[in-house]
Design an enzyme around this catalytic site. Structure first.
Site, PDB file in Angstrom:
ATOM      1  N   GLU A 311       0.821  -1.214   0.000  1.00 42.11           N
ATOM      2  CA  GLU A 311       0.000   0.000   0.000  1.00 42.11           C
ATOM      3  C   GLU A 311       0.858   1.269   0.000  1.00 42.11           C
ATOM      4  O   GLU A 311       0.619   2.199   0.751  1.00 42.11           O
ATOM      5  CB  GLU A 311      -0.946   0.003   1.208  1.00 42.11           C
ATOM      6  CG  GLU A 311      -1.931  -1.151   1.183  1.00 42.11           C
ATOM      7  CD  GLU A 311      -3.001  -1.088   2.255  1.00 42.11           C
ATOM      8  OE1 GLU A 311      -4.155  -1.388   1.932  1.00 42.11           O
ATOM      9  OE2 GLU A 311      -2.684  -0.742   3.411  1.00 42.11           O
ATOM     10  N   ASP A 384      -8.247  -9.297   4.023  1.00 35.98           N
ATOM     11  CA  ASP A 384      -8.072  -8.162   4.928  1.00 35.98           C
ATOM     12  C   ASP A 384      -9.148  -8.066   6.014  1.00 35.98           C
ATOM     13  O   ASP A 384     -10.039  -7.225   5.899  1.00 35.98           O
ATOM     14  CB  ASP A 384      -8.059  -6.864   4.096  1.00 35.98           C
ATOM     15  CG  ASP A 384      -7.457  -5.704   4.858  1.00 35.98           C
ATOM     16  OD1 ASP A 384      -7.135  -5.884   6.034  1.00 35.98           O
ATOM     17  OD2 ASP A 384      -7.307  -4.627   4.265  1.00 35.98           O
ATOM     18  N   GLU A 412     -12.859  -2.439  11.860  1.00 39.18           N
ATOM     19  CA  GLU A 412     -12.869  -1.670  10.614  1.00 39.18           C
ATOM     20  C   GLU A 412     -13.921  -2.186   9.634  1.00 39.18           C
ATOM     21  O   GLU A 412     -14.581  -1.399   8.963  1.00 39.18           O
ATOM     22  CB  GLU A 412     -11.469  -1.742   9.975  1.00 39.18           C
ATOM     23  CG  GLU A 412     -11.385  -1.104   8.612  1.00 39.18           C
ATOM     24  CD  GLU A 412      -9.990  -1.209   7.991  1.00 39.18           C
ATOM     25  OE1 GLU A 412      -9.071  -1.751   8.655  1.00 39.18           O
ATOM     26  OE2 GLU A 412      -9.824  -0.744   6.854  1.00 39.18           O
TER      27      GLU A 412
HETATM   28  C1  BDP Z   1      -6.246  -2.185   5.868  1.00 39.27           C
HETATM   29  C2  BDP Z   1      -6.560  -0.857   6.467  1.00 39.27           C
HETATM   30  C3  BDP Z   1      -5.403   0.107   6.372  1.00 39.27           C
HETATM   31  C4  BDP Z   1      -4.158  -0.543   6.943  1.00 39.27           C
HETATM   32  C5  BDP Z   1      -3.916  -1.857   6.269  1.00 39.27           C
HETATM   33  C6  BDP Z   1      -2.759  -2.620   6.891  1.00 39.27           C
HETATM   34  O1  BDP Z   1      -7.674  -0.306   5.772  1.00 39.27           O
HETATM   35  O2  BDP Z   1      -5.761   1.267   7.079  1.00 39.27           O
HETATM   36  O3  BDP Z   1      -3.058   0.287   6.809  1.00 39.27           O
HETATM   37  O4  BDP Z   1      -5.049  -2.680   6.401  1.00 39.27           O
HETATM   38  O5  BDP Z   1      -3.028  -3.588   7.578  1.00 39.27           O
HETATM   39  O6  BDP Z   1      -7.270  -3.055   6.218  1.00 39.27           O
HETATM   40  O7  BDP Z   1      -1.611  -2.276   6.665  1.00 39.27           O
END
Ligand code: BDP
Length: 709
Positions: A311, A384, A412
């Site tokens: 990401e 996730d 979340e």
């Molecule tokens: C996702 C979240 C994000 C996190 C990412 C992570 O939306 O905010 O940074 O996981 O685990 O689910 O790095």
């Protein structure tokens, strides 16, 4: 005189009223303070008379052998505090002894034998009707854990063990991962601002930091990664090391070690180097010096957590190196002093492969190439933290690498803090899963540990809702003992947090146990996933199809069109199934045989596909959405009947959350059905309620202010 007396009387009445008012507000204030949720499961509410009587028979003064300093002294203090709450000043005369094994008497030596070879933190509790109770451990932290376990016994409905019982942690690292930013914002936080007051540290230590450590220690959590995995490099600068040191010093007596998320590019960002290439000698030297600097301040610093090449975060792949190159470079810098926890949560939009397959593909070929003090941290499922995912295929597939399980306590993807979803059943589902490669997930992670993305915040009740405290609690209890049942944990927590009354527990425990399934039903039934609205993940957004990265779009996950719905991960599709052991894959390969809670995760099926109930898939989906909504209604109803057992303040707060949940469950169901109908053109099964609004209405809802982004 008459008048005078009248005046006096009136003044008297006024004074009395004032006094009463003051008293009443004082009492209300006291009650509100006592029951605002701040004390979590450590309320130590008075025992009812019969139970108190029984406890007094066996519990008297606390005797601590040794010098009574540090953690052992903390252990004694906690027992005193707990018993004072539960029994008052009136205690019996059979002693409670806390002793390290080296301080045991000849007659008690057998307790040391019970602990021979047990991992750090282990303890034994033995209650002898004549001699009293003894808590023995090989280290101070074990005494502290033993103290809290003893209090749980007294508070709960389980009598003290008459013979010795030994308690051993199921895994060495039991860590909270805070996604807290140094400016106080919490990524995916739904309980207010961060509990960490970096701005005022190191001088000012918020007393909450001690209560936080107590709460963690009471459930066996032994470390905290204090900052977001999307890390700021400046948290490695000297001024932050001083702040960290203050926290580490405060938490040490509670057995909590401090860890830091490290930004991989820190040597460039703050170190003045041109590169962060892990094979560059200057980069290696920089990290080495950084580690030395940290350990000089914090000798028991736990280590570094790294999110790399995921990401948009920097990582070794930016330099053509592997995850192992990056992790091992940091591991060398820490040496035997600490652990590098390297996250396996990686995916890339440039990669055409099914996102569910990417982590496995990147990491499994590296098995055996990570240094001894590296742990690879793997999310529970391959996407996730969805309401339901199959366990991650990396578990069991890297026998020569230490793997740690990452769970998300903050919800979340399960309705933020306002939806009641008790997550122990979700985590035990993963822990108990047989990888088909020599053990369950719990067995795979036993040499490493478990991490939970924390749900703490500045809200008075810590977690944004009272029931979300249960998820913090369950995380700690499962990391300590992954074989505990969700039911036992729910019961224990509810009794400690609200009421020990059997009628209360009989209603609330089943409600907790089914709550996560309820959420999965009205959000993502039958193995659907990632249909939350984009960015903030609040509410439904299955129609989102146009974001630049394919796997940011809910459409990527549901693959619905006029012909059908679901992600084909069998051999005719992405074949993510082949990443699992053959026996596991076989159980999911056939849509007629699969546990239907995973159906659309693995299969793309026509809308009229006959479900196991005999109904067409479309009708079955609708039925599950409806069941979820009905169950949300039922939770609110159940709770409304429990007011006799809960103080009004907390009862009302939970009722208000449940009202939000009921409304949002309908929203999820209605918006989803309206969208699926726009694709499949099908009518709802006879007798089914139509969505309240049309699809355009649901699509028009925007929430730029939703928390946690
Ligand atoms: C996702 C979240 C994000 C996190 C990412 C992570 O939306 O905010 O940074 O996981 O685990 O689910 O790095």
């Amino acid at each position: 005189m008459m008048r005078g007396r009248g005046v006096v009387n009136r003044i008297g009445a006024w004074l009395a009223a004032l006094l009463l008012g003051v008293l009443a507000s004082g009492l209300a204030g006291a009650a509100a303070q006592a029951e605002d949720g701040y004390d979590l499961w450590l309320r130590h509410a008075p025992l009812d008379p019969a139970r108190a009587e029984a406890a007094r028979e066996v519990l008297g003064p606390v005797e601590l052998r040794g010098d009574g300093s540090g953690t052992a002294g903390t252990a004694r203090g906690e027992i005193e505090r707990g018993l004072a709450g539960m029994l008052g000043a009136d205690r019996g005369n059979r002693s409670i002894t806390l002793a390290l094994t080296q301080d045991l008497t000849e007659g008690e030596r057998w307790l040391a034998a019970e602990l021979a070879g047990a991992p750090p933190g282990s303890f034994v509790i033995a209650a002898d009707p004549n001699a009293g109770t003894i808590v023995a451990a090989r280290d101070d932290t074990g005494l502290l854990y033993g103290a809290f376990a003893l209090l749980r016994h007294v508070a709960g409905d389980r009598p003290l063990p008459e013979v010795a019982r030994t308690y051993r942690p199921g895994m060495p690292l039991r860590l909270l991962n805070h996604w807290d930013n140094p400016d106080g914002h919490v990524e995916r936080g739904y309980a207010g601002r961060s509990i960490f007051d970096w701005w005022h540290l190191p001088e000012r230590l918020d007393p909450r930091m001690i209560d936080y450590a107590r709460a963690n220690a009471s459930i066996g959590i032994n470390g905290a990664v204090v900052n977001n995995v999307n890390a700021r490099a400046f948290m490695l600068e000297p001024r932050y090391i001083a702040k960290l040191k203050r926290l580490a010093d405060a938490w040490r007596p509670y057995g909590i070690r401090v860890y830091l998320s490290a930004r991989f590019s820190a040597p460039r960002d703050i170190g003045g180097l041109e590169t962060a290439d892990p094979l560059d000698p200057a980069v290696r030297a920089w990290w080495h010096a950084k580690a030395d600097e940290i350990y000089a301040a914090i000798p028991d610093f736990g280590g570094l957590l790294v999110k790399a090449n995921s990401e948009g975060q920097p990582g070794p792949q930016d330099y053509g190196r592997t995850h192992a190159d990056g992790a091992n470079m940091l591991a060398e810098a820490l040496g035997t002093r600490g652990t590098v926890i390297w996250r396996a949560f990686v995916y890339s939009a440039e990669d055409e492969t099914d996102r569910a397959k990417q982590a496995y593909e990147e990491f499994v070929p590296l098995d055996g190439r990570f240094a001894d003090n590296v742990i690879v941290q793997v999310k529970n499922g391959p996407i996730d933290f969805q309401p339901r995912e199959p366990f991650h295929p990396m578990f069991g597939a890297m026998p020569n690498t230490k793997l740690m399980l990452e769970t998300q306590i903050t919800k979340e993807y399960l309705g933020f803090a306002s939806h009641l979803a008790f997550l122990a059943p979700m985590w035990t589902e993963v822990l108990d899963a047989d990888t088909g490669r020599g053990g369950t997930v719990a067995e795979v992670v036993a040499p490493a540990g478990m991490a939970g993305v924390a749900n703490t915040g500045s809200d008075r009740n810590w977690s944004g809702s009272h029931f979300d405290q249960a998820n913090w609690y369950a995380f700690g209890r499962l990391a300590w003992d992954p074989s505990l049942s969700s039911e036992d944990i729910a019961r224990e927590w509810a009794a400690l947090t609200f009421s020990r009354e059997e009628a209360f527990l009989a209603a609330v425990v089943p409600m907790m146990l089914s709550s996560r399934e309820t959420v999965a039903r009205y959000m993502t039934p039958m193995g659907l996933a990632h249909l939350m609205d984009t960015g903030h993940h609040y509410g439904p957004g299955p129609w989102v199809c146009d974001l630049p990265r394919p796997e940011w779009n809910p459409c990527y996950y549901h693959r619905a069109d006029a012909g059908g719905i679901g992600f084909d991960r069998t051999a005719t599709g992405s074949n993510a199934l082949e990443q699992y052991a053959p026996g596991v894959a076989a159980a999911w390969a056939d849509p007629a045989e699969i546990d239907e809670r995973y159906l659309l995760w693995f299969h793309h099926l026509p809308w009229d596909y006959p479900a196991q109930s005999g109904r067409p898939l479309w009708d079955e989906l609708v039925a599950r959405y409806d069941r979820g909504v009905a169950e949300a209604d039922a939770m609110a109803q159940t709770w409304s009947e429990l007011s006799p057992y809960v103080d009004p303040q907390r009862h009302r707060a939970v009722a208000e959350s449940l009202a939000i949940q009921r409304r949002e469950a309908r929203w999820w169901r209605d918006a989803s059905l309206a969208y699926w109908q726009s694709l499949n053109g099908l009518d709802l099964p006879p007798g089914t309620r139509a969505p309240e609004h049309d699809l355009d209405y649901y699509r028009s809802l925007v929430f730029p202010e939703a928390p946690g982004r």
